[in-house]
Design a protein around this motif. Structure first.
Motif, PDB file in Angstrom:
ATOM      1  N   UNK A  48      98.454 -26.229  74.268  1.00  0.00           N
ATOM      2  CA  UNK A  48      99.738 -26.657  73.716  1.00  0.00           C
ATOM      3  C   UNK A  48     100.194 -25.756  72.569  1.00  0.00           C
ATOM      4  N   UNK A  49      99.255 -24.999  71.999  1.00  0.00           N
ATOM      5  CA  UNK A  49      99.600 -24.138  70.881  1.00  0.00           C
ATOM      6  C   UNK A  49      99.551 -24.835  69.539  1.00  0.00           C
ATOM      7  N   UNK A  63      90.309 -22.420  65.116  1.00  0.00           N
ATOM      8  CA  UNK A  63      90.235 -23.803  64.661  1.00  0.00           C
ATOM      9  C   UNK A  63      89.269 -24.663  65.478  1.00  0.00           C
ATOM     10  N   UNK A  64      88.783 -24.155  66.599  1.00  0.00           N
ATOM     11  CA  UNK A  64      88.024 -25.016  67.515  1.00  0.00           C
ATOM     12  C   UNK A  64      86.526 -24.746  67.492  1.00  0.00           C
ATOM     13  N   UNK A 100      97.005 -18.840  79.774  1.00  0.00           N
ATOM     14  CA  UNK A 100      98.006 -19.812  80.213  1.00  0.00           C
ATOM     15  C   UNK A 100      99.176 -19.842  79.240  1.00  0.00           C
ATOM     16  N   UNK A 101      98.888 -19.759  77.947  1.00  0.00           N
ATOM     17  CA  UNK A 101      99.956 -19.747  76.943  1.00  0.00           C
ATOM     18  C   UNK A 101     100.866 -18.532  77.140  1.00  0.00           C
ATOM     19  N   UNK A 102     100.289 -17.390  77.454  1.00  0.00           N
ATOM     20  CA  UNK A 102     101.120 -16.196  77.669  1.00  0.00           C
ATOM     21  C   UNK A 102     102.027 -16.366  78.881  1.00  0.00           C
ATOM     22  N   UNK A 103     101.518 -16.995  79.927  1.00  0.00           N
ATOM     23  CA  UNK A 103     102.354 -17.244  81.104  1.00  0.00           C
ATOM     24  C   UNK A 103     103.496 -18.191  80.777  1.00  0.00           C
ATOM     25  N   UNK A 104     103.219 -19.211  79.998  1.00  0.00           N
ATOM     26  CA  UNK A 104     104.261 -20.165  79.615  1.00  0.00           C
ATOM     27  C   UNK A 104     105.326 -19.506  78.747  1.00  0.00           C
ATOM     28  N   UNK A 105     104.906 -18.584  77.887  1.00  0.00           N
ATOM     29  CA  UNK A 105     105.864 -17.893  77.022  1.00  0.00           C
ATOM     30  C   UNK A 105     106.697 -16.868  77.779  1.00  0.00           C
ATOM     31  N   UNK A 162      95.891 -31.599  81.350  1.00  0.00           N
ATOM     32  CA  UNK A 162      96.817 -30.470  81.287  1.00  0.00           C
ATOM     33  C   UNK A 162      98.255 -30.934  81.497  1.00  0.00           C
ATOM     34  N   UNK A 163      98.478 -31.823  82.469  1.00  0.00           N
ATOM     35  CA  UNK A 163      99.831 -32.323  82.712  1.00  0.00           C
ATOM     36  C   UNK A 163     100.376 -33.043  81.479  1.00  0.00           C
ATOM     37  N   UNK A 164      99.549 -33.871  80.845  1.00  0.00           N
ATOM     38  CA  UNK A 164      99.983 -34.566  79.633  1.00  0.00           C
ATOM     39  C   UNK A 164     100.268 -33.576  78.507  1.00  0.00           C
ATOM     40  N   UNK A 165      99.463 -32.530  78.403  1.00  0.00           N
ATOM     41  CA  UNK A 165      99.688 -31.519  77.365  1.00  0.00           C
ATOM     42  C   UNK A 165     101.030 -30.817  77.569  1.00  0.00           C
ATOM     43  N   UNK A 166     101.372 -30.522  78.806  1.00  0.00           N
ATOM     44  CA  UNK A 166     102.654 -29.875  79.086  1.00  0.00           C
ATOM     45  C   UNK A 166     103.828 -30.760  78.688  1.00  0.00           C
ATOM     46  N   UNK A 167     103.739 -32.038  78.960  1.00  0.00           N
ATOM     47  CA  UNK A 167     104.846 -32.935  78.587  1.00  0.00           C
ATOM     48  C   UNK A 167     104.923 -33.107  77.072  1.00  0.00           C
TER      49      UNK A 167
END
Length: 480
Positions: free
Chosen positions: A54-55, A61-62, A137-142, A160-165
């Motif tokens: 989700x960014x 941080x993890x 995945x973040x790069x693809x979304x951007x 993942x679906x919940x994170x996208x929403x």
């Protein structure tokens, strides 16, 4: 095991880290070498499909290292073990390097399963296992505003679906089952479907990909329901396979993970213990059939138990008999599981949002949708109904009698005497271990819902309030 020995841990995830931590807690003063195929030190892997994608969190941080003191461990990161020789007690690494061990803890986890026909060469078709996967995945979304697609209706796919929403991205979840998370029962399955609909996530259930279409900017998917999807990124989340290829030819049974005895010792090796997702062992709380359990809490508990047993030695080790627990948060709603629902033949409705899983008239699992306080009551009830069997230690081998002196031509020479080395005393307090993890499940629940410091009031349902009561008679066959 004794001080001065070398213990090698293969796998630098949470299981490997907790195993190393436990060795030091038990005052093991020898050398610990921890080998991991990723260049990063251990991190909180569940964040890969949530905060990282989700960014809302950065890779820095993890990490888990700031939770632990200095363990005095030799880190071998970015190194993949290629072969295990249990006869010579050696693990082999690339470049012809070999590393001997006195004791070995294997905790290499699992890899996401490949979907046949999927164009994995396309950079927009991804898996979600590592920090680097999440960043890709973040790069693809951007790079594109097109929707995201996830294939697989299990826990990772739904997360993942919940994170996208949560970040306002259109998403479609594809699954061949009749509903997401259907194996957790109707209460959970209908609850997540309702949440997906409320948050406008698209579901394409009872569907599979018929054709893939790769273009310059997007990926197209033609489904068996004749739906055509155009995506900026496609995440494959259709299950996992144990990471045990490095054990081929070692003599161990790696047909599904690594076959172990009830004490987590690998069958066929007296100095190798297995922890985490790859361990296939008989949990005597349920039966004597070896099975794998892929849960975060199980990785922690099995790693610590495996470390204890390796130090104690096989004859002094004790069986690993946990009550499996798992949880996740989907759209700010809590999903919890306890026991072994996968073994059930029927389901029963125990209370609103709570499903019981039954085999041979015996409650063997419970799932809960957004009822964290009640779930703790049912976990205690399940623990009462599925007690860990009493363990009878293996008899100590009889000491070898001294060889009497035999007269010879040289009467001044004596026969050698055979001495039995003393057993290693680990000093492990099993009761303290159980107390330490008794609150693990509760501690994972947000304090706004239920404080971890205190236990909830006794159950108010008729079944829970009467521990000896029979199960409700309304049985529903489980969907297969």
């Amino acid at each position: 095991m004794a001080d001065g020995d070398r213990i090698v841990i293969v796998g630098a995830g949470v299981a490997g880290l907790r195993a190393a931590e436990r060795l030091r807690e038990q005052k093991f003063d020898g050398e610990i070498v921890l080998i991991g195929d990723e260049a990063r030190r251990p991190y909180h892997r569940p964040m890969v499909s949530k905060a990282l994608v989700m960014g809302t969190e950065r890779p820095s941080d993890v990490g888990l290292s700031h939770y632990l003191p200095d363990l005095d461990v030799h880190w071998r990161l970015g190194a993949r073990v290629t072969h295990l020789d249990t006869t010579e007690r050696v693990v082999h690494l690339p470049g012809g390097e070999s590393l001997w061990y006195d004791g070995l803890i294997a905790a290499t986890g699992v890899y996401p399963r490949h979907l046949p026909g999927a164009p994995r060469h396309d950079p927009r078709v991804r898996i979600l296992r590592t920090v680097e996967d999440s960043m890709a995945v973040r790069r693809c979304l951007n790079a594109s505003k097109k929707p995201a697609v996830v294939i697989g209706a299990g826990l990772i796919g739904n997360e993942f679906a919940a994170s996208m929403r949560h970040i306002g991205r259109d998403v479609t979840l594809i699954g061949h089952a009749k509903a997401p998370l259907h194996r957790f029962g109707e209460a959970v399955s209908s609850g997540i479907v309702e949440e997906h609909h409320e948050h406008r996530a698209n579901l394409a259930m009872r569907s599979e990909v018929r054709h893939w279409i790769s273009t310059k900017d997007t990926v197209g998917l033609h489904l068996t329901n004749n739906q055509l999807l155009v995506a900026s990124v496609v995440v494959l989340a259709i299950g996992s396979v144990p990471s045990v290829d490095w054990m081929r030819g070692s003599g161990l049974d790696i047909s599904d993970g690594v076959l172990c005895d009830s004490k987590l010792f690998a069958e066929g090796a007296s100095d190798v213990v297995i922890a985490g997702d790859i361990a296939r062992w008989p949990n005597l709380r349920f039966d004597e059939t070896p099975r794998r359990v892929e849960h975060w809490i199980n990785a922690v508990e099995s790693a610590r138990h495996a470390a204890d047993n390796l130090l104690a030695g096989r004859s002094s080790a004790v069986p690993f008999t946990p009550l499996p627990r798992a949880w996740s948060t989907l759209y700010d709603t809590r999903l919890q599981m306890c026991g072994m629902p996968s073994l059930a033949e029927d389901t029963v409705s125990l209370a609103d949002g709570i499903t019981g899983f039954v085999r041979d008239g015996r409650l063997i699992g419970v799932s809960c949708w957004n009822k964290p306080r009640a779930m703790l009551d049912w976990m205690l009830e399940l623990d009462r109904r599925l007690p860990a069997p009493d363990y009878v230690p293996e008899p100590e081998p009889a000491p070898v009698a001294e060889v009497p002196e035999v007269p010879t031509v040289e009467p001044s020479l004596a026969a050698l005497a055979a001495d039995v080395p003393p057993e290693f005393d680990s000093g492990f307090d099993h009761q303290a271990f159980e107390r330490e993890f008794e609150s693990e499940f509760a501690n994972d629940i947000p304090t706004t819902a239920f404080p971890a410091q205190s236990l909830p009031a006794p159950p108010t349902t008729a079944f829970a309030a009467q521990p000896g009561a029979a199960l409700p008679t309304m049985a529903i066959p489980m969907g297969r």
